[in-house]
Design an enzyme around this catalytic site. Structure first.
Site, PDB file in Angstrom:
ATOM      1  N   TYR A   1       5.368   1.183   8.501  1.00  0.00           N
ATOM      2  CA  TYR A   1       5.595   0.990   7.054  1.00  0.00           C
ATOM      3  C   TYR A   1       5.236  -0.446   6.709  1.00  0.00           C
ATOM      4  O   TYR A   1       5.560  -1.371   7.449  1.00  0.00           O
ATOM      5  CB  TYR A   1       7.075   1.227   6.727  1.00  0.00           C
ATOM      6  CG  TYR A   1       7.417   0.866   5.295  1.00  0.00           C
ATOM      7  CD1 TYR A   1       7.307   1.793   4.272  1.00  0.00           C
ATOM      8  CD2 TYR A   1       7.825  -0.440   4.970  1.00  0.00           C
ATOM      9  CE1 TYR A   1       7.596   1.453   2.964  1.00  0.00           C
ATOM     10  CE2 TYR A   1       8.114  -0.784   3.656  1.00  0.00           C
ATOM     11  CZ  TYR A   1       8.001   0.168   2.666  1.00  0.00           C
ATOM     12  OH  TYR A   1       8.272  -0.173   1.370  1.00  0.00           O
TER      13      TYR A   1
ATOM     14  N   GLU B   1       2.622  -0.627  -1.508  1.00  0.00           N
ATOM     15  CA  GLU B   1       3.414   0.036  -0.476  1.00  0.00           C
ATOM     16  C   GLU B   1       2.493   0.965   0.294  1.00  0.00           C
ATOM     17  O   GLU B   1       1.914   1.886  -0.287  1.00  0.00           O
ATOM     18  CB  GLU B   1       4.571   0.829  -1.098  1.00  0.00           C
ATOM     19  CG  GLU B   1       5.511   1.378  -0.052  1.00  0.00           C
ATOM     20  CD  GLU B   1       6.709   2.112  -0.655  1.00  0.00           C
ATOM     21  OE1 GLU B   1       6.499   2.980  -1.523  1.00  0.00           O
ATOM     22  OE2 GLU B   1       7.834   1.812  -0.238  1.00  0.00           O
TER      23      GLU B   1
END
Ligand code: GDP
Ligand code: MN
Length: 397
Positions: A118, A206
């Site tokens: 991530y 993101e």
């Protein structure tokens, strides 16, 4: 302004960030053409079909599917395009899918298992600095990781004057457990990602997942990109990427009319001049037991035309049961605003079927109240702020 996954990836790629390659399509025939073209360019023989909507969690909602043949690309695309896709991040009725991204399959088997990380870039408002947030626990449940094992999420703050330093990029790559070629790739990945973030005036990147492929390449499989609206004037190319179909219809219309409007869930419409007064009006409505249906700053020139536009926009929301007009006459005179409200009301014929409470305070407030009271219209006037909120409460009963 939000970008679609495919637009975000193209932006990243233009700054040298490696991405999972793909081509967008708005019908299943074009999807098959896209798949063929990708096969030629990348050698892939499996594809992933990804719904393009402004919401995450698509994988969980059935909007991301693997296709192992051109026939499957066709049927999966046909099913996904036009569907109302429901994910944990969409409104309850879902969001309509207008296009799919046909992407190369990057989870192919090899010497290692593919690994999902991530990574995001965002502003830490507490310190006023950008930071890179990252974790080895990437994939479809980063919210769960943040809740149950927050120590597995790392942050690296960046000095605005000198930018992301090479030692910081190395630290991030080490903390992700990388070595050798993958470590070098990750250093390049995060460095170009940060440059892309700053140069495009983004407020959020993101990338979940960032993938380490089985042959140690590092690439962006997904992208969520938000560009700061206030910077769009210097990014004409990015401004063109706006997809109005994804945005709240009433907000789009209000913005086009030059009104500062944000749609909310409540039942009391608000028309206010000045953002600060608009915020406190919302607070007072809430304290008096109502729920604001919107934020609306009509600005300094609350003339009849503007007031009418504002009324029409507020009334588009079917939940609105009453409207509170709260205007402070500083530069603008209250009697002018009052006349504007009366004219707008008359112009609109019987379009207004709900109670309107008007509080005008400031220059010529007395004259304004007299105008409203003498107008014979179904408008309730108030002088004090609390009194206005109480009257809203009364009519809601
Ligand atoms: P999101 O669910 O909206 O965040 O969409 P993502 O783009 O993150 O995709 C969801 C999931 O699809 C990923 O976490 C992967 O597990 C899977 N996925 C994405 N690309 C591929 C691919 O090329 N091959 C395979 N097998 N799975 C993929
Ligand atoms: Mn994702």
């Amino acid at each position: 302004m939000n970008l679609h996954e495919y637009q975000g990836k193209e932006l990243l790629n233009s700054f040298g960030v490696r991405i999972q390659r793909g081509i967008v399509a708005n019908n299943h025939k074009k999807a098959v053409e896209a798949a063929k073209q990708l096969a030629t360019e990348t050698g892939t023989d499996w594809w992933i079909v990804k719904a393009q909507i402004h919401a995450g969690g698509r994988g969980k909602g059935g909007g991301v599917k693997l296709a192992k043949s051109l026939d499957e690309v066709s049927t999966i695309s046909e099913n996904i395009i036009g569907m109302m896709l429901k994910t944990p991040q969409t409104p309850p009725q879902g969001k309509k899918v207008n296009q799919v991204l046909i992407a190369e399959d990057v989870y192919y088997p090899g010497e290692n298992e593919p690994e999902e990380y991530y990574m995001s870039v965002l502003l830490n408002r507490a310190t006023g600095r950008n930071m890179v947030m990252y974790s080895t626990e990437g994939g479809m449940d980063i919210e769960g990781v943040a809740e149950k094992t927050p120590h597995l999420i790392f942050t690296e703050e960046i000095d605005p004057l000198i930018g992301l330093q090479p030692f910081q990029a190395r630290k991030i790559a080490f903390n992700l457990g990388l070595s050798g070629g993958a470590l070098k790739e990750m250093i390049k990945f995060v460095t170009s990602l940060y440059t892309a973030f700053v140069k495009s005036d983004a407020s959020l990147f993101e990338i979940n997942p960032v993938l380490k492929t089985s042959d140690n390449k590092i690439l962006a499989v997904d992208s969520k990109v938000v560009i700061d609206d206030s910077a769009l004037f210097r990014h004409k190319d990015l401004a063109q990427l706006r997809d109005l179909r994804e945005e709240n219809e009433i907000e789009v219309e209000a913005n086009a009319a030059g009104l500062n409007y944000v749609d909310l869930d409540g039942n009391v419409g608000c028309m206010v001049n000045g953002a600060g007064l608009a915020m406190s009006t919302m607070d007072l409505i809430k304290q008096s037991g109502g729920e604001p249906a919107n934020f609306l700053d009509v600005g300094g020139t609350a003339d009849a035309k503007r007031v009418e536009t504002a009324f029409r926009i507020i009334l588009k929301d079917p939940n609105v049961k009453a409207i509170l007009v709260n205007i402070f006459g500083g530069i603008v005179r209250c009697d002018r605003v009052a006349q504007g409200i009366i004219d707008a009301y008359k112009n609109m014929g019987d379009a207004i079927k709900i109670p309107i409470i008007v509080r005008l305070q400031g220059t010529n407030a007395k004259e304004a109240k007299e105008l409203i009271d003498a107008s014979g219209l179904d408008v309730i006037s108030a002088t004090e702020f609390q009194e206005a909120a109480d009257k809203v409460k009364e009519v809601l009963k």
